[in-house]
Motif scaffolding. Structure first.
Motif: not given
Length: 504
Positions: A483-488
């Motif tokens: 999820w964090s990778r997609r947000s970044r």
């Protein structure tokens, strides 16, 4: 609702149509001169920018769930160029540290220094302090074992070999907090205690090695050059699968840990938090003193500071350097110490962290009109903080491009549409990142090659999913990293969109 317009149109004479789309108290300066063709790299990049996916398409492609909020504005005029849910309050995570940095620098000044002292309640006679020796701190967040060793060396050079009274520590210059965020797991080193005396970011080093019968373990206060062992933190290896760690505070402020044997390989180490940093620093100084021939009795904490004479004083680096390091490495302890010290300097009676955070909320409202800012701490570790992208950008604009905050923010490497380093980017990013489980944030400035400047804030958060995480899964919940990778990736895709549309 998404709203936006091209910078080309804005600079070409459409100011009257959008004059109302600006943050309150924006700088009263004129827009930059009309955009030069080369600002966007020629006609082809301009056409590509117009054909780029919309911000709403980028948000949909990120598949984050929860909420996405952003605002981007001309940093010099305050005119909003594009926004989406900009008034929605979301957890800022470590973007909070950018607010704390400005709060601290504006209150304390960039040259402010924390002091750690050794104070004697009586004269030194025949090599001994006639009375007590007291370790006194004002909260220095960067104090480490090497600095304590240097203080001991200066004490020895002053002719001190012992004391007739006690060896005490006074940490009451800042309120004591057992931990920053009670919702975090006990064993995570980024959630330490806070007090007026802090050492090694209030962490102890745990190391293990496979031995003939089980494992050999060590707990020490290591630095670049020293490894003094400590007894106020103890570790036992227990035959079990889960939980990986257990913790309890034993009598005398001793941290008692156990670790599951199945979690240990042949060798390894990690930093664990310290819950009584005053006693930790005192024990380490006692060990260092013994190594230099100075006999000190067992450390004792005191609640009130008696009068005495300063024998040794250690000064921290200036606040400007401390803030720059805090923003680069996102150290939670440093943020809390800066915020607490700033609130106390402003005359706020802070006995709890949330009271100091409220003082920062009031400062945000009075100085930047951020009526919706609701911080629960100064680091962003607590998930209960809320701020809107509009309020964050308003602060960035008023703080000023090229201002004190801008100069302390770290460089964030631009990324392309696939998340790889964008080596030929014609802009740079000075910003603060923030990450919690299912929360990812970024706020700061984008600086173009021709001097164009944008102020922006991007907040993403799936707070409902975050609330469903079981306490034992808080350190590594399923799906959080992806999820964090997609947000970044979304954050950088939005910045690339703005760079194309608005000429940075």
């Amino acid at each position: 609702m998404l709203r936006g317009f091209s910078r080309r149109a804005f600079l070409g004479g459409a100011v009257s149509a959008v004059a109302g789309v600006a943050f309150a108290e924006a700088p009263t300066v004129s827009p930059r001169p009309g955009q030069r063709p080369e600002a966007l790299g020629g006609a082809a990049p301009r056409l590509a920018a117009l054909a780029a996916p919309s911000a709403e398409d980028l948000i949909a492609e990120a598949r984050l769930g929860g909420e996405v909020s952003f605002a981007v504005a001309d940093a010099r005029t305050g005119v909003v160029l594009e926004s989406h849910g900009a008034d929605l309050g979301l957890p800022p995570a470590s973007v909070t540290k950018a607010v704390t940095a400005l709060y601290g620098l504006s209150t304390l000044g960039p040259d402010f220094r924390f002091r750690t002292q050794l104070v004697a309640t009586g004269p030194v006679q025949a090599g001994k302090v006639q009375g007590d020796l007291i370790l006194v701190g004002t909260g220095d967040p960067l104090l480490d074992t090497d600095a304590l060793s240097a203080m001991v060396a200066r004490l020895k050079a002053a002719g001190v070999s012992g004391v007739t009274g006690g060896f005490r520590v006074f940490a009451g210059m800042l309120p004591y907090m057992r931990e920053i965020d009670p919702e975090q797991p006990d064993h995570v080193g980024y959630n330490p205690a806070v007090s007026g005396v802090n050492l090694n970011f209030n962490r102890v080093h745990f190391e293990w090695k496979r031995a003939t019968n089980g494992w050999a373990v060590a707990m020490d206060a290591r630095s670049d050059t020293l490894r003094p062992a400590v007894s106020m933190a103890k570790m036992s290896v227990v035959s079990r699968d889960l939980p990986t760690y257990t913790y309890r505070e034993a009598q005398g402020g001793v941290d008692e840990w156990t670790v599951a044997s199945t979690a240990l390989g042949n060798a390894g180490s990690r930093w664990l938090p310290v819950r009584r940093p005053d006693l930790y620093a005192g024990e380490v100084m006692q060990v260092l003193a013994a190594a230099q021939g100075i006999r000190l009795p067992k450390i004792e904490a005191i609640a009130a500071m008696p009068s005495g004479t300063v024998l040794v004083q250690h000064e921290s680096a200036p606040l400007s350097a401390i803030v720059r390091e805090m923003l680069k490495y996102s150290t939670n302890l440093t943020a809390e110490v800066i915020g607490l010290t700033a609130s106390a300097t402003r005359g706020v009676p802070v006995t709890r962290l949330d009271a100091s955070a409220q003082a920062m909320n009031d400062w945000m409202q009075d100085g930047f009109g951020a009526a919706g800012a609701r911080f629960v701490d100064h680091s962003g570790l607590g998930g209960g903080s809320r701020i809107s992208a509009a309020d964050m950008v308003r602060m960035l604009i008023k703080a000023g491009p090229g201002g004190v905050l801008h100069g302390h923010l770290k460089e964030v490497v631009p990324q392309d549409e696939e998340g790889k380093t964008l080596s030929d980017a014609r802009y740079s990013i000075q910003a603060k990142t923030g990450t919690l489980n299912f929360v990812s944030t970024l706020a700061g400035y984008v600086t173009g090659a021709d001097g164009a400047l944008l102020a922006f804030a991007i907040f993403t958060g799936d707070t409902a999913r975050r609330a469903r995480i079981a306490p034992e899964d808080m350190e590594r919940p399923d799906g959080a990293r992806a999820w964090s990778r997609r947000s970044r990736l979304l954050q950088h895709r939005l910045i690339n969109r703005w760079a194309g549309l608005y000429g940075v």
